[in-house]
Scaffold this motif. Sequence first.
Motif, mmCIF file in Angstrom:
data_model
loop_
_atom_site.group_PDB
_atom_site.id
_atom_site.type_symbol
_atom_site.label_atom_id
_atom_site.label_comp_id
_atom_site.label_asym_id
_atom_site.label_seq_id
_atom_site.Cartn_x
_atom_site.Cartn_y
_atom_site.Cartn_z
ATOM 1 N N ARG A 160 54.232 48.673 43.487
ATOM 2 C CA ARG A 160 52.878 48.576 43.687
ATOM 3 C C ARG A 160 52.025 48.591 42.423
ATOM 4 N NH1 ARG A 160 49.944 50.503 48.074
ATOM 5 N NH2 ARG A 160 48.446 51.514 46.767
ATOM 6 N N GLN A 161 52.394 49.185 41.230
ATOM 7 C CA GLN A 161 51.859 49.146 40.014
ATOM 8 C C GLN A 161 51.893 47.531 39.493
ATOM 9 O OE1 GLN A 161 50.031 51.084 38.554
ATOM 10 N NE2 GLN A 161 49.749 49.423 36.682
ATOM 11 N N ARG A 162 53.055 46.936 39.702
ATOM 12 C CA ARG A 162 53.320 45.429 39.227
ATOM 13 C C ARG A 162 52.392 44.484 40.221
ATOM 14 N NH1 ARG A 162 58.583 47.028 39.009
ATOM 15 N NH2 ARG A 162 59.099 46.225 41.197
ATOM 16 N N VAL A 163 52.045 44.927 41.528
ATOM 17 C CA VAL A 163 51.551 44.068 42.447
ATOM 18 C C VAL A 163 50.005 44.323 41.925
ATOM 19 C CG1 VAL A 163 50.490 43.994 44.888
ATOM 20 C CG2 VAL A 163 53.033 44.140 44.450
ATOM 21 N N ARG A 164 49.470 45.484 41.590
ATOM 22 C CA ARG A 164 48.071 45.374 41.297
ATOM 23 C C ARG A 164 47.874 44.884 39.703
ATOM 24 N NH1 ARG A 164 48.357 51.179 40.389
ATOM 25 N NH2 ARG A 164 49.314 51.661 42.312
ATOM 26 N N GLU A 165 48.911 44.721 38.883
ATOM 27 C CA GLU A 165 48.625 44.122 37.671
ATOM 28 C C GLU A 165 48.756 42.440 37.809
ATOM 29 O OE1 GLU A 165 51.989 45.384 35.343
ATOM 30 O OE2 GLU A 165 51.154 47.176 34.800
ATOM 31 N N GLN A 166 49.565 41.977 38.833
ATOM 32 C CA GLN A 166 49.691 40.525 38.947
ATOM 33 C C GLN A 166 48.351 40.336 39.911
ATOM 34 O OE1 GLN A 166 51.909 38.125 38.117
ATOM 35 N NE2 GLN A 166 52.950 39.985 37.123
ATOM 36 N N GLN A 167 47.651 41.112 40.689
ATOM 37 C CA GLN A 167 46.268 40.854 41.621
ATOM 38 C C GLN A 167 45.464 40.700 40.234
ATOM 39 O OE1 GLN A 167 46.164 40.203 44.632
ATOM 40 N NE2 GLN A 167 44.270 39.308 43.945
ATOM 41 N N LEU A 168 45.301 41.526 39.263
ATOM 42 C CA LEU A 168 44.186 41.500 38.280
ATOM 43 C C LEU A 168 44.549 40.252 37.451
ATOM 44 C CD1 LEU A 168 44.380 45.005 36.710
ATOM 45 C CD2 LEU A 168 42.480 44.091 38.149
ATOM 46 N N ARG A 169 45.839 39.805 37.227
ATOM 47 C CA ARG A 169 45.985 38.646 36.721
ATOM 48 C C ARG A 169 45.470 37.505 37.361
ATOM 49 N NH1 ARG A 169 51.881 36.301 34.529
ATOM 50 N NH2 ARG A 169 51.011 34.648 33.194
ATOM 51 N N VAL A 170 45.759 37.366 38.634
ATOM 52 C CA VAL A 170 45.262 36.220 39.616
ATOM 53 C C VAL A 170 43.866 36.403 39.666
ATOM 54 C CG1 VAL A 170 45.355 35.547 42.017
ATOM 55 C CG2 VAL A 170 47.839 36.050 40.973
ATOM 56 N N ASP A 171 43.286 37.402 39.669
ATOM 57 C CA ASP A 171 41.911 37.272 39.526
ATOM 58 C C ASP A 171 41.167 36.693 38.287
ATOM 59 O OD1 ASP A 171 41.864 38.542 42.148
ATOM 60 O OD2 ASP A 171 41.421 40.529 41.198
ATOM 61 N N ARG A 172 41.905 37.141 37.180
ATOM 62 C CA ARG A 172 41.393 36.733 35.996
ATOM 63 C C ARG A 172 41.600 35.079 35.942
ATOM 64 N NH1 ARG A 172 44.008 41.012 33.268
ATOM 65 N NH2 ARG A 172 45.570 39.410 32.601
ATOM 66 N N LEU A 173 42.849 34.589 36.418
ATOM 67 C CA LEU A 173 43.040 33.056 36.329
ATOM 68 C C LEU A 173 42.006 32.451 37.645
ATOM 69 C CD1 LEU A 173 47.006 33.291 36.298
ATOM 70 C CD2 LEU A 173 45.406 32.432 34.480
ATOM 71 N N LYS A 174 41.644 33.051 38.440
ATOM 72 C CA LYS A 174 40.707 32.514 39.335
ATOM 73 C C LYS A 174 39.415 32.149 38.685
ATOM 74 C CE LYS A 174 42.623 33.717 43.942
ATOM 75 N NZ LYS A 174 42.539 34.509 45.067
ATOM 76 N N LYS A 175 38.888 33.339 37.724
ATOM 77 C CA LYS A 175 37.637 32.970 37.259
ATOM 78 C C LYS A 175 37.902 31.965 36.018
ATOM 79 C CE LYS A 175 36.244 37.994 37.017
ATOM 80 N NZ LYS A 175 36.008 39.158 36.230
ATOM 81 N N TYR A 176 38.982 31.778 35.330
ATOM 82 C CA TYR A 176 39.151 30.577 34.457
ATOM 83 C C TYR A 176 39.251 29.528 35.217
ATOM 84 C CZ TYR A 176 40.432 34.005 30.749
ATOM 85 O OH TYR A 176 40.567 34.981 29.749
ATOM 86 N N GLN A 177 39.874 29.314 36.510
ATOM 87 C CA GLN A 177 39.975 28.037 37.075
ATOM 88 C C GLN A 177 38.384 27.823 37.877
ATOM 89 O OE1 GLN A 177 42.229 28.387 40.858
ATOM 90 N NE2 GLN A 177 42.356 26.165 40.821
ATOM 91 N N ALA A 178 37.559 28.577 38.093
ATOM 92 C CA ALA A 178 36.267 28.392 38.418
ATOM 93 C C ALA A 178 35.338 27.757 37.303
ATOM 94 C CB ALA A 178 35.759 29.643 38.949
ATOM 95 N N ALA A 179 35.814 28.488 36.094
ATOM 96 C CA ALA A 179 34.763 28.180 35.014
ATOM 97 C C ALA A 179 35.377 26.792 34.312
ATOM 98 C CB ALA A 179 34.822 29.263 33.729
ATOM 99 N N LEU A 180 36.440 26.132 34.720
ATOM 100 C CA LEU A 180 37.148 25.115 33.916
ATOM 101 C C LEU A 180 36.159 23.808 34.178
ATOM 102 C CD1 LEU A 180 39.817 25.721 32.653
ATOM 103 C CD2 LEU A 180 40.532 23.785 34.008
ATOM 104 N N PRO A 181 35.865 23.410 35.361
ATOM 105 C CA PRO A 181 34.926 22.483 35.414
ATOM 106 C C PRO A 181 33.648 22.348 34.536
ATOM 107 C CG PRO A 181 35.693 22.853 37.575
ATOM 108 C CD PRO A 181 35.806 24.168 36.767
ATOM 109 N N GLN A 182 32.887 23.795 34.696
ATOM 110 C CA GLN A 182 31.945 23.885 33.693
ATOM 111 C C GLN A 182 32.284 23.657 32.153
ATOM 112 O OE1 GLN A 182 30.535 27.716 34.684
ATOM 113 N NE2 GLN A 182 29.932 27.150 36.766
ATOM 114 N N ALA A 183 33.620 24.132 31.826
ATOM 115 C CA ALA A 183 33.857 24.179 30.285
ATOM 116 C C ALA A 183 34.099 22.606 29.899
ATOM 117 C CB ALA A 183 35.149 24.816 30.162
ATOM 118 N N ASP A 184 34.552 21.857 30.765
ATOM 119 C CA ASP A 184 34.873 20.452 30.555
ATOM 120 C C ASP A 184 33.592 19.821 30.328
ATOM 121 O OD1 ASP A 184 36.384 18.199 30.271
ATOM 122 O OD2 ASP A 184 35.903 17.613 32.247
ATOM 123 N N LYS A 185 32.430 20.122 31.142
ATOM 124 C CA LYS A 185 31.272 19.649 31.008
ATOM 125 C C LYS A 185 30.380 20.141 29.661
ATOM 126 C CE LYS A 185 27.176 18.368 33.011
ATOM 127 N NZ LYS A 185 26.602 17.423 31.917
#
Length: 175
Positions: A43-68
């Motif tokens: 459960r702890q590993r799942v929580r950590e992985q979920q936090l990592r996925v959430d951070r990566l989703k933020k980066y993915q959402a910001a990527l088009p703006q970063a390119d611009k």
Amino acid sequence: MVMRIVEAAGLGLVVLDIVLYFAAYRPLGNMVASEERGYSDARQRVREQQLRVDRLKKYQAALPQADKRLEDFTSNHAPSRRRGFSAAAHLIRQVADSSGVQPPSVAYRLDTKHQDPLERLGLEIRVTGRYTGLLKFAHALETANDFILVREFSFAPGDNGILSLRLVADLYLTP
């Protein structure tokens, strides 16, 4: 005699209880505790992985703006290679005029060795003037709108309170 049989049976039950405790209950309890620890760790590993996925989703959402934003930065702060030499000459002449120093001598060197996203145009600038004017000149170059990195900065004494400034900088250009 019945008493002895009851005592023997009771003693047998106690021994059987102890054997069952060590043979079945204790190993099963250890297995349950081990599985609970494994479940908790999972459960702890799942929580950590979920936090990592959430951070990566933020980066993915910001990527088009970063390119611009990167395109905006390079178009606004890094002149093209074709305009690089004239942009550098114009900037240096404008900064020298506004700082009140003598017109500088400039040597240019295009760095073609590095394979960076931006190319570097090396500038070696020699200028003379009063100390305050030279400081204004250097400050204006560092804070110019173009992407300039000052790498070396040295003063040399001159006559009548006039100093000489040698400044080495890189102007970054788009290819």
